[in-house]
Design an enzyme around this catalytic site. Sequence first.
Site, mmCIF file in Angstrom:
data_model
loop_
_atom_site.group_PDB
_atom_site.id
_atom_site.type_symbol
_atom_site.label_atom_id
_atom_site.label_comp_id
_atom_site.label_asym_id
_atom_site.label_seq_id
_atom_site.Cartn_x
_atom_site.Cartn_y
_atom_site.Cartn_z
ATOM 1 N N ASP A 19 54.773 21.590 65.066
ATOM 2 C CA ASP A 19 54.910 20.617 66.157
ATOM 3 C C ASP A 19 54.210 19.336 65.709
ATOM 4 O OD1 ASP A 19 55.381 19.688 68.895
ATOM 5 O OD2 ASP A 19 53.233 19.927 69.202
ATOM 6 N N SER A 20 54.378 18.270 66.490
ATOM 7 C CA SER A 20 53.670 17.028 66.195
ATOM 8 C C SER A 20 52.169 17.181 66.404
ATOM 9 C CB SER A 20 54.184 15.913 67.110
ATOM 10 O OG SER A 20 53.889 16.232 68.455
ATOM 11 N N TYR A 37 55.467 11.952 68.204
ATOM 12 C CA TYR A 37 56.788 11.772 67.587
ATOM 13 C C TYR A 37 57.746 11.055 68.546
ATOM 14 C CZ TYR A 37 55.994 15.161 63.744
ATOM 15 O OH TYR A 37 55.562 15.826 62.626
ATOM 16 N N GLY A 38 57.524 11.252 69.845
ATOM 17 C CA GLY A 38 58.490 10.810 70.859
ATOM 18 C C GLY A 38 58.958 9.371 70.728
ATOM 19 N N CYS A 86 58.900 22.010 68.510
ATOM 20 C CA CYS A 86 58.795 20.618 68.958
ATOM 21 C C CYS A 86 60.203 20.162 69.315
ATOM 22 C CB CYS A 86 58.231 19.765 67.827
ATOM 23 S SG CYS A 86 58.246 17.994 68.174
ATOM 24 N N ASN A 87 60.392 19.794 70.576
ATOM 25 C CA ASN A 87 61.731 19.377 71.010
ATOM 26 C C ASN A 87 62.201 18.130 70.284
ATOM 27 O OD1 ASN A 87 62.462 20.918 73.818
ATOM 28 N ND2 ASN A 87 60.274 20.782 73.468
ATOM 29 N N THR A 88 61.274 17.174 70.084
ATOM 30 C CA THR A 88 61.653 15.905 69.465
ATOM 31 C C THR A 88 62.147 16.147 68.033
ATOM 32 O OG1 THR A 88 59.854 14.962 70.770
ATOM 33 C CG2 THR A 88 60.879 13.530 69.145
ATOM 34 N N GLU A 102 47.014 15.543 73.947
ATOM 35 C CA GLU A 102 46.322 15.481 72.641
ATOM 36 C C GLU A 102 44.861 15.064 72.809
ATOM 37 O OE1 GLU A 102 47.498 16.004 69.279
ATOM 38 O OE2 GLU A 102 49.201 17.018 70.219
ATOM 39 N N CYS A 110 59.390 19.555 76.483
ATOM 40 C CA CYS A 110 58.428 19.128 75.461
ATOM 41 C C CYS A 110 57.378 20.218 75.452
ATOM 42 C CB CYS A 110 57.801 17.786 75.817
ATOM 43 S SG CYS A 110 56.400 17.351 74.751
ATOM 44 N N THR A 111 57.052 20.711 74.279
ATOM 45 C CA THR A 111 56.158 21.879 74.225
ATOM 46 C C THR A 111 54.719 21.539 74.619
ATOM 47 O OG1 THR A 111 55.948 21.520 71.832
ATOM 48 C CG2 THR A 111 57.551 23.168 72.574
ATOM 49 N N HIS A 112 54.403 20.253 74.715
ATOM 50 C CA HIS A 112 53.074 19.878 75.224
ATOM 51 C C HIS A 112 52.960 20.057 76.739
ATOM 52 C CE1 HIS A 112 52.573 17.767 71.365
ATOM 53 N NE2 HIS A 112 51.317 17.521 71.680
#
Length: 268
Positions: free
Chosen positions: A10-11, A42-43, A74-76, A153, A185-187
Site C-alpha cells: 500500500d502507499s 498516492y491519491g 491499495c485501491n489507488t 498517516e 480506500c484501505t486507509h
Amino acid sequence: MPDRPIALFDSGFGGLTVARAVIDLLPNEEIVYLGDTGRYPYGPRPQEEVRHFAHQIATELVEGRDARMLVVACNTAAAAALDELQDRFDIPVIGVIEPGVRAAISVTTNGRLGVIGTVGTINSGAYQHSVEVAAPEVALEALACPGFVEFVERGEFDSEQVHVLAERLLAPAIAAKVDTLLLGCTHYPYLARTIADVMGREVVLVSSADETAFEVRHRLEASSLLRPSDSPPGPPTFLTTGDVDWFQHLGSRLLGPELDSAVAVRLG
Ligand code: DGL
C-alpha cells in the site's frame, strides 16, 4: 512453494487493514508487507506515476522477496496498475476493488450504494465500471475524499478536524440516501468511527479487507497452495520506505502485536 510468503503493499498504513484480515483468516501463512510511507499519498498523483511505483514495489516483493502471491492492498494502485501487474507476473495478483464491490452489492437493500476513495481511484472510474458490470441496477454515488489518508498517516482518527472534513465530503452520500457506503480506500476503515457518526447508524459501512482475505484463501485453495495447518508460519515482515520508528509505532497500534518491528527498504 507454500513456504514462500504472501506479499501485500500500500502507499502506507492503509493496507494493514487487509493484512490484519489475511493474518486472521490464514494464520499459517507468512506475510511480507510493504508500506510506501516515504511517498504517500498516492491519491493526488498522476496515474502514470502510481503505476511506476506499483511496478517498483511489485518487483521488490515478487523478485526480491520471492512472494508466491501479491495483494495490491491499495485501491489507488489497483485502479492504476492491477491489470498490468497481473499480465507481468506468473503468480496470482489480487486487488481490492472487485472484492469490495462484491461485498457492498450483497449488503445494499435499497439499491443506492456510495463509494468513497482517493481522487485517483474515483477519477479512474474503476468502481463505476466494476459496479456497472456486477450490478447495473445499483445507483452509485462515487465521492473522492482528499485529506482522509493524510489524517490516518498522522495517526489522527477522530479529531474535530477529521469530523468537519468528513461532514463536508460525505454530504452528497447522505443526500443520495445510500444505505451502504463502501470504503474504497484501505486507509478509511481506521476512520470508521468518524465516518459512521457522520453517515448515521442506518448506513452500513463496508470495507474490502475481509472479502479480499477470502479471495486470497480461495485462490490459494484453488491452486493447492495453502500452507498445511501443521506448519507454523515464519514471522511476518514489515517493510517501509519512510521513517522506520514511526512505521513500527503507528503500525503496531493499527495492526496489533504482530508488527513489533519494521525494516527500511530502498526501491530502485
Ligand atoms: N490506501 C490507499 C488506497 O486504498 C491510499 C492511497 C493514497 O496514498 O492516497 O487508495
